[in-house]
Design an enzyme around this catalytic site. Structure first.
Site, short mmCIF file in Angstrom:
data_model
loop_
_atom_site.label_atom_id
_atom_site.label_comp_id
_atom_site.label_asym_id
_atom_site.label_seq_id
_atom_site.Cartn_x
_atom_site.Cartn_y
_atom_site.Cartn_z
N SER A 25 16.19 12.53 27.32
CA SER A 25 16.48 12.79 28.74
C SER A 25 15.42 13.49 29.55
O SER A 25 14.76 14.59 28.89
CB SER A 25 17.91 12.96 29.30
OG SER A 25 17.90 13.11 30.61
N TYR A 83 25.21 18.96 28.82
CA TYR A 83 24.17 17.59 28.89
C TYR A 83 22.67 17.82 28.59
O TYR A 83 22.07 17.57 27.68
CB TYR A 83 24.54 16.69 29.98
CG TYR A 83 23.58 15.55 29.81
CD1 TYR A 83 23.84 14.40 28.85
CD2 TYR A 83 22.45 15.09 30.69
CE1 TYR A 83 23.14 13.23 28.87
CE2 TYR A 83 21.63 14.13 30.59
CZ TYR A 83 22.06 12.91 29.58
OH TYR A 83 21.23 12.01 29.42
N1 LIG Z 1 20.99 6.24 32.76
C1 LIG Z 1 20.56 7.45 32.98
O1 LIG Z 1 20.14 7.76 34.13
C2 LIG Z 1 20.13 8.03 31.74
C3 LIG Z 1 18.87 8.98 32.06
C4 LIG Z 1 18.42 9.85 30.80
C5 LIG Z 1 19.07 9.58 29.45
N2 LIG Z 1 19.95 8.73 29.50
C6 LIG Z 1 20.56 8.40 27.99
O2 LIG Z 1 20.41 7.06 27.63
C7 LIG Z 1 21.43 6.87 26.68
C8 LIG Z 1 22.05 5.42 27.07
O3 LIG Z 1 22.64 5.68 28.23
P1 LIG Z 1 23.11 4.66 29.35
O4 LIG Z 1 22.45 5.19 30.42
O5 LIG Z 1 22.48 3.23 28.89
O6 LIG Z 1 24.62 4.64 29.58
P2 LIG Z 1 25.58 3.72 29.50
O7 LIG Z 1 25.44 2.46 30.26
O8 LIG Z 1 26.96 4.45 30.14
O9 LIG Z 1 25.82 3.56 27.95
C9 LIG Z 1 26.10 4.23 27.01
C10 LIG Z 1 26.35 3.60 25.73
O10 LIG Z 1 26.92 4.70 24.75
C11 LIG Z 1 28.23 4.03 24.21
N3 LIG Z 1 29.16 5.16 23.83
C12 LIG Z 1 29.76 6.14 24.49
N4 LIG Z 1 30.39 6.81 23.73
C13 LIG Z 1 30.41 6.48 22.55
C14 LIG Z 1 31.19 6.80 21.28
N5 LIG Z 1 31.98 7.75 21.31
N6 LIG Z 1 30.92 6.00 20.33
C15 LIG Z 1 29.92 5.09 20.18
N7 LIG Z 1 29.10 4.78 21.27
C16 LIG Z 1 29.57 5.24 22.36
C17 LIG Z 1 28.70 3.31 25.25
O11 LIG Z 1 29.72 2.38 24.71
P3 LIG Z 1 31.21 2.26 24.58
O12 LIG Z 1 31.69 2.87 25.75
O13 LIG Z 1 31.43 0.74 24.39
O14 LIG Z 1 31.55 3.10 23.43
C18 LIG Z 1 27.56 2.51 25.77
O15 LIG Z 1 27.15 1.39 24.85
C19 LIG Z 1 22.34 8.04 26.43
O16 LIG Z 1 22.00 8.82 25.37
C20 LIG Z 1 21.99 8.56 27.74
O17 LIG Z 1 22.32 10.43 27.78
C21 LIG Z 1 20.61 8.00 30.50
#
Ligand SMILES: NC(=O)c1ccc[n+]([C@@H]2O[C@H](COP(=O)([O-])OP(=O)(O)OC[C@H]3O[C@@H](n4cnc5c(N)ncnc54)[C@H](OP(=O)(O)O)[C@@H]3O)[C@@H](O)[C@H]2O)c1
Length: 270
Positions: free
Chosen positions: A152, A165
């Site tokens: 991130s 985080y």
């Molecule tokens: N969106 C942003 O602004 C942003 C910015 C920088 C980095 N990121 C990073 O991008 C990555 C993906 O996030 P996203 O933005 O796509 O968020 P998201 O839409 O909330 O997706 C998160 C994913 O992680 C899965 N997950 C959560 N807890 C889990 C667990 N205990 N075991 C297995 N799977 C789990 C969720 O699925 P289930 O709930 O079905 O388990 C979901 O598929 C993360 O590492 C996040 O830190 C996001």
């Protein structure tokens, strides 16, 4: 001109497979679509089965690949080992791993729920580390393997009110960049992807929009940044999505720490 990371066509090998964690929402769905489009079978991993079943049906119909759904809570102590055992059982030739599952929490550290902190570290740090470790020998043996760990922009400076985080993402970036160096010359491509704020389910899970600091890009554009980096002859150790986010990341490393923290605190403070 073939893209350097497209799977090589070899009739004696099974179709390449990509394991994508967090494939029930957000970036994980887009990563799965891109790998399927490149002819990889995909292994979709997250806790919620229904959205992954729907994605698997979509990808199999659109790309003629096989999509495997593995519902798993990656914070379970033996999750990484179970996932490896499952792909072995399926007989898959895993040539890509995307450690994407992760979540954040907003709020003052002194008031944070200790159990949630432990979960966050378990998913963002422990699972990423153990999955990287357990899949690395196979990815190295593949000769053209890919390891993407999703960090991130929060990895580039401490995050007041998102302290845990930001620390977990600094870890992901550091771990991944070290692996990039350790595996140079092996044929494995290693990349830490640092997205800026992106509209996914992330903010809902984090409980705050305060995470929305920086340039916002749509999900496909962020994943494009990753694939463009993977397709380069010399893939960098890490890539920040978005020009303005890249400038901010560089500036955060150059400014005196007090100033970086003061700015970060103003942007994310309560
Ligand atoms: N969106 C942003 O602004 C942003 C910015 C920088 C980095 N990121 C990073 O991008 C990555 C993906 O996030 P996203 O933005 O796509 O968020 P998201 O839409 O909330 O997706 C998160 C994913 O992680 C899965 N997950 C959560 N807890 C889990 C667990 N205990 N075991 C297995 N799977 C789990 C969720 O699925 P289930 O709930 O079905 O388990 C979901 O598929 C993360 O590492 C996040 O830190 C996001």
């Amino acid at each position: 001109m073939p893209r350097s990371q497209e799977p090589t066509i070899d009739a004696t090998r099974p179709r390449p497979a990509a394991v994508i964690t967090g494939a029930s929402a957000g970036f994980g769905v887009e990563f799965a679509r891109r790998f399927a489009d490149r002819g990889y079978d995909v292994v979709l991993v997250a806790r919620r089965r229904a959205p992954m079943d729907a994605l698997a049906t979509e990808l199999e119909a659109a790309h003629g690949i096989t999509a495997h759904v593995v519902p798993l809570d990656l914070t379970d102590a033996d999750a990484a080992a179970r996932l490896l055992a499952r792909v072995d059982e399926l007989g898959l030739d895993v040539r890509a791993l995307v450690n994407n599952a992760g979540f954040g929490t907003y709020g003052a550290f002194a008031e944070a729920d200790p159990a949630r902190i432990a979960q966050e570290i378990s998913l963002n740090v422990t699972a990423v580390t153990l999955l990287s470790r357990l899949f690395l020998p196979g990815l190295l043996a593949a000769g053209d393997g890919i390891l993407v760990n999703v960090a991130s922009t929060a990895a580039y400076q401490p995050g007041p009110y998102l302290a845990v985080y930001a620390a977990t993402k600094a870890y992901v970036r550091s771990l991944t960049e070290a692996l990039w160096q350790e595996t140079r010359g092996t044929g494995l491509t290693v990349l830490a992807l640092a997205p800026g704020p992106t509209q996914t389910e992330f903010f809902e899970a984090a409980g705050s929009e305060k995470f929305k600091v920086g340039q916002m890009l749509p999900v496909p554009e962020v994943v494009d940044v990753a694939f463009r980096a993977l397709d380069r002859r010399n893939t960098p150790p890490s890539v920040v999505a978005g020009y303005r986010n890249r400038v901010t990341a560089v500036a955060a490393g150059l400014l005196p720490r007090r100033l970086t923290l003061a700015v970060a605190g103003r942007l994310t403070g309560e």
